[in-house]
Design an enzyme around this catalytic site. Sequence first.
Site, PDB file in Angstrom:
ATOM      1  N   CYS A  69       0.821  -1.158   0.014  1.00  0.00           N
ATOM      2  CA  CYS A  69       0.098   0.129  -0.062  1.00  0.00           C
ATOM      3  C   CYS A  69       0.907   1.138  -0.149  1.00  0.00           C
ATOM      4  CB  CYS A  69      -1.096  -0.044   1.079  1.00  0.00           C
ATOM      5  SG  CYS A  69      -2.364   1.006   1.057  1.00  0.00           S
ATOM      6  N   HIS A  72      -3.922  -4.975   0.140  1.00  0.00           N
ATOM      7  CA  HIS A  72      -3.228  -5.647   1.349  1.00  0.00           C
ATOM      8  C   HIS A  72      -3.477  -6.930   1.164  1.00  0.00           C
ATOM      9  CE1 HIS A  72      -2.985  -1.655   3.742  1.00  0.00           C
ATOM     10  NE2 HIS A  72      -4.004  -1.260   2.930  1.00  0.00           N
ATOM     11  N   GLU A 110      -2.568  -9.092   3.441  1.00  0.00           N
ATOM     12  CA  GLU A 110      -2.786  -9.641   4.622  1.00  0.00           C
ATOM     13  C   GLU A 110      -4.165  -9.445   5.031  1.00  0.00           C
ATOM     14  OE1 GLU A 110      -1.218  -6.724   3.850  1.00  0.00           O
ATOM     15  OE2 GLU A 110      -2.313  -5.098   5.113  1.00  0.00           O
TER      16      GLU A 110
HETATM   17  N1  LIG Z   1      -4.419   3.074   3.251  1.00  0.00           N
HETATM   18  C1  LIG Z   1      -3.437   4.202   3.004  1.00  0.00           C
HETATM   19  O1  LIG Z   1      -2.684   4.551   3.902  1.00  0.00           O
HETATM   20  C2  LIG Z   1      -3.330   4.362   1.699  1.00  0.00           C
HETATM   21  C3  LIG Z   1      -1.926   5.161   1.417  1.00  0.00           C
HETATM   22  C4  LIG Z   1      -2.137   6.646   0.663  1.00  0.00           C
HETATM   23  N2  LIG Z   1      -2.517   7.287   1.846  1.00  0.00           N
HETATM   24  C5  LIG Z   1      -3.299   6.512  -0.343  1.00  0.00           C
HETATM   25  O2  LIG Z   1      -4.571   7.374   0.011  1.00  0.00           O
HETATM   26  O3  LIG Z   1      -3.290   6.179  -1.455  1.00  0.00           O
END
Ligand SMILES: NC(=O)CC[C@H](N)C(=O)O
Length: 193
Positions: free
Chosen positions: A77, A175, A177
Amino acid sequence: MKIAIIDYDSGNIQSVLFALERLGFTGTVTNDWSKIKSADKVLFPGVGEAGSAMKKLKEKGLDVLIPTLKQPVLGICLGMQLLCKSTQEGNTEGLGIFNANAIRFSNAVKVPQMGWNTIYDLNSPLFANIKENEYMYLVHSFYVPKCEESIATTNYETEYSSALQKNNFYGVQFHPEKSGKFGAQILSNFLAL
Ligand SMILES: NC(=O)CC[C@H](N)C(=O)O
């Protein structure tokens, strides 16, 4: 197998640890250079805002360490986005591993993308035993457009890179996981590299 999970106060560490345990592995959450350098595999998870995450990486000198790693590294991510040249989020310069820049979805779609979506055009040992169009769980507002280092594609507003690879560095926007048995298979494939 020694598995290091990079600890920079910006990762969804616990869910990654649980996912490894479900696979029969124990991860070591650490920001210790020697433990990370000597690990067989390195996981680089990340959630939250890119600018503050990069600041925390730099406080621990991990922005210098990570690009020197030679073993398989998996950015998850925000971790994947920070391995790029930049992300529009916080106008943040990345570690420059992937020759790509993360940009924000437009308001033509609901942002963040939060939920399940398919991955396809799979092109890496990371996706062994994963069929095209399996569903993965994603939560993100920024994405990496298709590029030469794409090893998986997802379509949300546009087709984009849901996974990247360059040499020993891998990144997944989703993700694994939190993506059920297919996500577990991807983690297992990474550990088997
Ligand atoms: N889940 C997250 O932290 C996403 C990563 C990043 N902040 C995004 O919005 O793409």
